[in-house]
Design an enzyme around this catalytic site. Structure first.
Site, PDB file in Angstrom:
ATOM      1  N   ASP A  28      -0.215  -0.012  -6.359  1.00 43.99           N
ATOM      2  CA  ASP A  28      -0.051  -0.928  -7.500  1.00 43.99           C
ATOM      3  C   ASP A  28       1.372  -0.940  -8.053  1.00 43.99           C
ATOM      4  O   ASP A  28       1.590  -1.186  -9.237  1.00 43.99           O
ATOM      5  CB  ASP A  28      -1.018  -0.583  -8.655  1.00 43.99           C
ATOM      6  N   GLN A 239      -1.509   0.328  -0.610  1.00 42.44           N
ATOM      7  CA  GLN A 239      -1.612   1.598  -1.338  1.00 42.44           C
ATOM      8  C   GLN A 239      -0.227   2.233  -1.515  1.00 42.44           C
ATOM      9  O   GLN A 239       0.734   1.514  -1.686  1.00 42.44           O
ATOM     10  CB  GLN A 239      -2.600   2.559  -0.654  1.00 42.44           C
ATOM     11  N   THR A 316     -10.656  -3.964  -8.239  1.00 44.84           N
ATOM     12  CA  THR A 316     -11.881  -3.505  -8.911  1.00 44.84           C
ATOM     13  C   THR A 316     -11.895  -3.813 -10.406  1.00 44.84           C
ATOM     14  O   THR A 316     -12.936  -3.672 -11.041  1.00 44.84           O
ATOM     15  CB  THR A 316     -12.011  -1.978  -8.746  1.00 44.84           C
ATOM     16  N   ARG A 320      -6.098   1.141 -15.173  1.00 49.08           N
ATOM     17  CA  ARG A 320      -5.288   2.149 -14.477  1.00 49.08           C
ATOM     18  C   ARG A 320      -4.854   3.235 -15.448  1.00 49.08           C
ATOM     19  O   ARG A 320      -4.600   2.953 -16.618  1.00 49.08           O
ATOM     20  CB  ARG A 320      -4.055   1.485 -13.871  1.00 49.08           C
ATOM     21  N   ASP A 348      10.717  -4.180 -17.620  1.00 48.01           N
ATOM     22  CA  ASP A 348      10.524  -4.881 -18.899  1.00 48.01           C
ATOM     23  C   ASP A 348       9.402  -4.271 -19.743  1.00 48.01           C
ATOM     24  O   ASP A 348       9.448  -4.332 -20.966  1.00 48.01           O
ATOM     25  CB  ASP A 348      10.210  -6.362 -18.623  1.00 48.01           C
TER      26      ASP A 348
HETATM   27  P1  IMP Z   1     -10.351   3.748  -0.944  1.00 47.21           P
HETATM   28  O1  IMP Z   1      -9.063   3.337  -0.326  1.00 47.21           O
HETATM   29  O2  IMP Z   1     -11.179   2.595  -1.433  1.00 47.21           O
HETATM   30  O3  IMP Z   1     -11.126   4.704  -0.082  1.00 47.21           O
HETATM   31  O4  IMP Z   1     -10.005   4.582  -2.272  1.00 47.21           O
HETATM   32  C1  IMP Z   1      -9.367   5.849  -2.240  1.00 47.21           C
HETATM   33  C2  IMP Z   1      -8.375   6.014  -3.378  1.00 47.21           C
HETATM   34  O5  IMP Z   1      -7.298   5.105  -3.171  1.00 47.21           O
HETATM   35  C3  IMP Z   1      -8.944   5.679  -4.751  1.00 47.21           C
HETATM   36  O6  IMP Z   1      -8.314   6.504  -5.709  1.00 47.21           O
HETATM   37  C4  IMP Z   1      -8.522   4.248  -4.982  1.00 47.21           C
HETATM   38  O7  IMP Z   1      -8.443   3.918  -6.335  1.00 47.21           O
HETATM   39  C5  IMP Z   1      -7.149   4.269  -4.317  1.00 47.21           C
HETATM   40  N1  IMP Z   1      -6.732   2.947  -3.848  1.00 47.21           N
HETATM   41  C6  IMP Z   1      -7.158   2.272  -2.751  1.00 47.21           C
HETATM   42  N2  IMP Z   1      -6.546   1.088  -2.640  1.00 47.21           N
HETATM   43  C7  IMP Z   1      -5.690   1.016  -3.670  1.00 47.21           C
HETATM   44  C8  IMP Z   1      -4.738   0.034  -4.088  1.00 47.21           C
HETATM   45  O8  IMP Z   1      -4.539  -1.024  -3.466  1.00 47.21           O
HETATM   46  N3  IMP Z   1      -4.047   0.329  -5.221  1.00 47.21           N
HETATM   47  C9  IMP Z   1      -4.209   1.498  -5.900  1.00 47.21           C
HETATM   48  N4  IMP Z   1      -5.076   2.432  -5.540  1.00 47.21           N
HETATM   49  C10 IMP Z   1      -5.816   2.196  -4.439  1.00 47.21           C
END
Ligand code: IMP
Length: 440
Positions: A28, A239, A316, A320, A348
């Protein structure tokens, strides 16, 4: 020595660099916006890992697009987009995403190429992800519930199904039947959940197969051919480094290689092709899901930043967790990935704070720790050591060069750059494509 097609043409000759975009924190960080901006410099954008767990948001002309599996570069007509073999492909979600892009007037079909080697995310992966989280209770990972972990588990356990298997229907059916036997055993006996019907899964999936068939190709060959002929790519990571299965805060990580190694394994191209390796970092830190977070703010401050920065999960909708910039973690990400530059986002959002903190080290039992620890237990014991700096007032969203920023903001960025030893190459000051400037 005879030059083979595998050799990278001299970068200087063409001046077209291949770019990698990697999350330098817990995801993110604003990668999608950076991909969107830098897509102008490349011919092809390729996703190399993750799946529909990613939520890549691009705002352009006041319109907001969220991408989960399709590379964010799709908004640029004339550029090709690749979903590499390292991605776990959810065909149901993919077709939905394609449809909404088409509705928004974006041409997709002749511009998207999907790896025949990508593993398929099956309906039972989603069920197992959810069931496993319920079973873990308070010890849950906090996954996105998209089935990502179970899909990568099957890939590594050598019981996964690939996109190419779609086109061998009897093999596909036989494999799904075999796998579902085991999945149902776990779903019923261990998780106490409903089971799945293998033939229904096969029928549903085989109906989808023809819809994506025209897009399926050997993307390793495609990319090699394009690279050898002088076209360049942008490898789009999902990620972030601290969620990487090897280098992240295991087990509170995702199940793929979200750091630089994932580019080669997830696209099937050698590392010699990679020129610029950019880490995207926020001017502060966020994470969704469970797991240690040394520089996490108290809830009152966290809420303030969450509200200002719109810090809610794009996949989701979860709020955060927010924290100060963690330079120990950022330096670690720079080292693991060999970043050639940092793309710093959301500067910002930090306006109008009296004081800004930077986590410059950790303390464990009174002892200073400068390295990001390998173990969960060790990281959980780390207390942040902060350097405090004076904050700044003013709206930064119209800044178009460094000197437009208040002196205190520049000092903050200088401190960060000095500490990590990697240039802050681009600075983003707002969500829109236009709210950004090149720094070095
Ligand atoms: P999973 O990838 O759904 O198995 O989630 C595993 C961990 O990675 C969790 O803490 C999720 O919140 C985090 N996560 C997975 N995809 C993202 C993303 O695109 N942004 C931030 N966190 C992510």
């Amino acid at each position: 020595m005879k030059k083979t097609t595998q050799q990278k043409p001299a970068k200087t000759g063409r001046g077209k660099k291949n770019i990698v975009i990697i999350g330098a924190q817990w995801g993110d960080e604003g990668k999608a916006k950076m991909v969107d901006v830098l897509t102008e410099q490349v011919d092809i954008v390729a996703r190399y890992q993750g799946g529909s767990n990613a939520g890549h948001t691009v705002v352009t002309g006041g319109k907001k697009f969220v991408f989960h599996q399709i590379p964010s570069g799709i908004l640029h007509t004339g550029k090709k987009c690749v979903i590499g073999n390292g991605v776990v492909l959810d065909p149901v979600a993919l077709l939905g995403e394609m449809e909404s892009l088409v509705k928004a007037g974006v041409r997709v079909r002749d511009r998207l190429i999907i790896s025949d080697r990508a593993h398929l995310l099956m309906p039972y992966h989603r069920l197992l992800d959810g069931a496993s989280e319920i079973r873990k209770g308070s010890g849950k990972i906090g996954t996105t519930n998209r089935g990502i972990g179970p899909a990568y588990m099957d890939k590594m356990a050598r019981v996964g199904l690939k996109v190419i298997d779609f086109y061998e229907p009897s093999y596909f059916r036989q494999k799904v039947r075999e796998v579902v036997k085991e999945k149902n055993f776990w779903l019923k006996n261990y998780y106490g959940q409903k089971t799945v019907n293998a033939d229904q899964v096969v029928d549903q999936y085989l109906k989808l197969a023809p819809k994506i068939k025209p897009l399926v190709a050997d993307t390793t060959q495609y990319l090699e051919k394009k690279l050898s002929s002088g076209e360049n790519i942008l490898a789009e990571g999902a990620q972030g480094t601290l969620l990487d299965v090897d280098f992240g805060t295991y087990p509170y990580v995702t199940s793929s290689s979200a750091s630089v190694g994932g580019v080669s394994t997830g696209l099937g191209i050698g590392p010699q092709w990679l020129d610029e390796i950019y880490g995207v970092a926020k001017a502060y830190t966020t994470r969704v899901g469970e797991g240690p977070f040394p520089s996490e703010m108290d809830e009152v401050f966290s809420e303030k930043i969450r509200h200002r920065g719109g810090e809610y999960g794009a996949t989701t909708g979860r709020p955060r967790r927010c924290g100060w910039i963690d330079l120990v973690a950022l330096k670690y990400a720079c080292r693991i990935n060999g970043f050639t530059g940092i793309l710093l986002t959301k500067v910002d959002v930090l306006s109008y704070l009296k004081t800004i903190k930077l986590c410059v080290a950790y303390k464990v039992n009174g002892k200073r720790v400068n390295e990001f620890p390998a173990g969960l237990q060790q990281l959980s014991r780390c207390k942040p050591v902060y350097k405090e700096m004076k904050g700044w007032d003013g709206d930064l969203t119209k800044a178009s060069k460094l000197s437009d920023l208040p002196a205190e903001a520049r000092r903050y960025l200088d401190e960060m750059e000095r500490s990590i030893g990697v240039p802050l190459s681009w600075i983003s000051v707002g969500p829109d494509r236009s709210q950004i400037f090149q720094n070095h």
